[in-house]
Design an enzyme around this catalytic site. Sequence first.
Site, PDB file in Angstrom:
ATOM      1  N   ASN A 576       0.833  -1.206   0.000  1.00  0.00           N
ATOM      2  CA  ASN A 576       0.000   0.000   0.000  1.00  0.00           C
ATOM      3  C   ASN A 576       0.864   1.250   0.000  1.00  0.00           C
ATOM      4  OD1 ASN A 576       0.869  -0.562   2.683  1.00  0.00           O
ATOM      5  ND2 ASN A 576      -0.603   0.932   3.430  1.00  0.00           N
ATOM      6  N   CYS A 578       2.045   2.927   2.426  1.00  0.00           N
ATOM      7  CA  CYS A 578       3.095   2.976   3.453  1.00  0.00           C
ATOM      8  C   CYS A 578       3.808   1.639   3.632  1.00  0.00           C
ATOM      9  CB  CYS A 578       2.503   3.440   4.780  1.00  0.00           C
ATOM     10  SG  CYS A 578       1.677   5.043   4.678  1.00  0.00           S
ATOM     11  N   THR A 579       3.623   0.708   2.735  1.00  0.00           N
ATOM     12  CA  THR A 579       4.341  -0.572   2.615  1.00  0.00           C
ATOM     13  C   THR A 579       4.100  -1.550   3.761  1.00  0.00           C
ATOM     14  OG1 THR A 579       6.496  -0.058   3.654  1.00  0.00           O
ATOM     15  CG2 THR A 579       6.172   0.677   1.378  1.00  0.00           C
ATOM     16  N   GLU A 580       3.021  -1.395   4.529  1.00  0.00           N
ATOM     17  CA  GLU A 580       2.775  -2.367   5.601  1.00  0.00           C
ATOM     18  C   GLU A 580       1.650  -3.348   5.284  1.00  0.00           C
ATOM     19  OE1 GLU A 580      -0.205   0.844   6.855  1.00  0.00           O
ATOM     20  OE2 GLU A 580       1.612   0.630   5.648  1.00  0.00           O
ATOM     21  N   THR A 770       2.006   5.567  11.687  1.00  0.00           N
ATOM     22  CA  THR A 770       1.344   6.229  12.829  1.00  0.00           C
ATOM     23  C   THR A 770       1.796   7.673  13.046  1.00  0.00           C
ATOM     24  OG1 THR A 770       2.879   5.623  14.656  1.00  0.00           O
ATOM     25  CG2 THR A 770       1.263   3.970  13.977  1.00  0.00           C
TER      26      THR A 770
END
Length: 965
Positions: A576, A578-580, A770
Amino acid sequence: MTSTLTPLPVDTDPVPVAPTAADMRVVRRDGSLAEFDTGRIAVAVTKAFLAVQGESAGRSSRLRDQVSTVTGEVTATLARRFGSPARPIDLEDIQDQVELALMRGGFADVARAYILYREEHRRARRSTPAEPTGGPSISVVAADGTAAPLDRVRLRRSVTEACAGLADVAPEAVLAELDRTVYDGITASELASATVLAARALVETEPGYSRVAARLLADALRSEALTAVAGTPDGASAVEMTDRYADYFAAYVRRGVELGQLDPVLAEFDLERIGAALDGQRDNDFTLLGLQTLYDRYFLHEHGTRYELPQAFFMRVAMGIALREIDREGRAIEFYRLLSSFDFMCSTPTLFNAGTTRPQLSSCFLTTVDDDLDGIFSSIKDNALLAKYSGGLGNDWTPVRGIGAHIKGTNGLSSGVVPFLKIANDTAVAVNQGGKRKGAVCAYLETWHIDIEEFLELRKNTGDDRRRTHDMNTAHWVPDEFLRRVRSGGHWTLFSPDETPDLHDLYGPAFAARYAEYEAAADRGELRVHRRVPAVTLWRRMLTALFETGHPWITFKDPCNLRSPQQHAGVVHSSNLCTEITLNTSAGTDAETAVCNLGSVNLAAHIAGEGAHAELDVERLRRTVTTAVRMLDNVIDINMYTIPSARRSNLRHRPVGLGLMGFADALSRLGLPYASEQAVEFADVSMEHVSYWAISASSALAAERGRYASFDGSLWSRGILPLDSIDLLARARGGDLDQDTTARLDWGGLRERVRTVGMRNSNVMAIAPTATISNIVGVSPSIEPNYRNLYVKANMSGDFTVINEYLVAALKDRGLWDEVMVADLKYFDGSLRAIDRIPADLQALFATAFEIDGSWLIRAASRRQKWIDQAQSLNLYVADPNGRKLDELYQLAWTTGCKTTYYLRSTSASHVEKSTLRGTDGKLNAVSPTTVAPVPVPVTVAVPAPSSPAGAACSLEDPECEACQ
């Protein structure tokens, strides 16, 4: 040294104004105005030089030239900013500019002496308490234009109340700071802001003033919100609000429903029971950055007037998530207590929209773009619809044929992926998440795509701007076979996906075998579009682009798929924004847009005890995770889906992503340096507990509510948990995997329960950045090390002084916290290494991000990854990037089983400009866009200097960056 300095003599009678600043006025400390005088600046600067260089320097022409240069720079800067009678200059603004000019001129010793001199006189002023009714006569102008005398008694009461219960803060200090800025005729809103700013100005010397400033902001917010709800002027102190919250909440819900902003179902709750559960005392727990962020971006408002108070905000979110619970009041109260305690926080879209009439609560959306015009422009339209309500996007563009490929319908040649990426980029800019934050999208491309070399150029500042995407994030989707070729010195062949369509869906050994077959076909002349390059050459170009522009990020296709619980139901084609997130996507008539619903545990809040007795509070963590998973699962059913493929996918698989934040704070509480084996072990142990209880909670929900629809055939159904899936990756790599598999909890019992009872959610864990919700809670973001120990953070809510409160507490314990230490922290950019009087153990414990070798971050990430069914946003920090370092870091991430990496952060070639951190110029000491020096002699991988300093690497504190928000 400092005793020879005298106060900056601008408080005496004015003299003729400098011609270049004729309209400028200065606010005296008593609130009166004086004309601006450059001569007084010159006197103060001269005395500062003499204090350091001695009286003999006063006879030197060189000194006169230096004083003249500094004075001229200060005057010119002030004239640009305050050259209007409507903007009088505060004395502190003048002195801030003197310090900054001295730093710019290279007079560090003089500037340091000047900083200490200012602090000495500031302390002297604070030592004389302000009288409640003293000071000059000040009138305050209300919103309706009427004026009344400043109510100093109420002002002192508010400030005293804001300081209550906080150590090492004093109302007198705030009031003295405020007296410098108030003036006759100040408006009521300006007075409220000035009071907050007075407390904020003291944060650099005492972190507790951040909470004082937040409480003063809450005081202004109460007046704004209560007046908006009641329709008549109203206000309440923090103590009074404790008793008034329940009545206010019922009126707030009615008002929100009337405005069409709150879901009318909220009014059907037992509002008396709900209101009684609100804990007004929790308003006191915010830092200024946290409450200001909520005020600016989250609280409901009517044309800019906020009517939502903090505890109403948390309860609104909780009620919105509990809408379909049987005991919805009981669950709403349970969810509220978890949120308002800061033990857990939902992601930004959930906080924005829960309980409203537009409940788009999901965080991330992943799509695959089909290889035809209808599919491409449908995907771009979907991006717009998803972004409108704050969704972050990850697009898999690999299926789109490359440049030079044949187009059957027109018998022409394709222009490739890049022109369409430009359109997607501009769409993200145009649809800016409902005006709340910039649209954010990341494009993914597999490393074998024929357009991969053009893809590397997308973020450059040079070249054809029609083939550049300055606002879009980009990422590589790298198969294991490519890295094997890099390591073996082999070649790599690029293909167009219209001729090699099945490569997109293959991974592991199956991909490697089929890829070799296509290479053989190309050699036989059976493929029209292909190109062969040395694998290491392409790898070098990938690292060079990452170094120069911060993009494309490097993510790994095979571990994301081989360890995916859902490999029976599709393929993970990208991550996605943010790569998580690592979820399946597909295109076509039965397309699935992957959706993930995020929230994060505040790990720092789950450390019990202090110092040597501190430890992870496992029972509290169990309770938090269990409730959090229920909340995230509820989001799936309540969510408003803007496109059918997202609804279809989310209801079928029900993925959620529970993560964590405050990892660096937890280490500080435990007394563990980030760069240590103990910190790596803590990363392992803490994530094991989060994973155990998250999986357990999802299984319990399956027993209560039923399994997710595609459970049968998943790794879960076969008794294969995330820990067990490491073996699948190791076997596919032929044992070329260096990932720890130690376990401590009863995984055997949980494994059997999952296999027989099932899971409510196909995926349960993912660690997001976050950035914004950690600001709200007041902890370090995600799994990040501390950036600096003292700096100014710039985001969409303004500039905020950030100081490491754990460091301050440790220095106080050792008698080392004083104004000299503050000055040294400023001078050395928040680093402790050059401050000799700080003991080595504290220097290690509070080492900053660029002082920690990146391998420690990767080792800790590898330990976490064994427990996570999705991935984590893993930023890497490199102080002095070069080819060898980058090659070693990214290959280490691959060999230790990490699924993805995120931003590459690098430092400037020279230090940022210094300032006092006390005014708006403090942003100069925040992170600036990084300018990296030419890389030293290349070793493994040759990475040249960036083509453009402005494009180098990543700015850590970009106010518009999704990752920094």
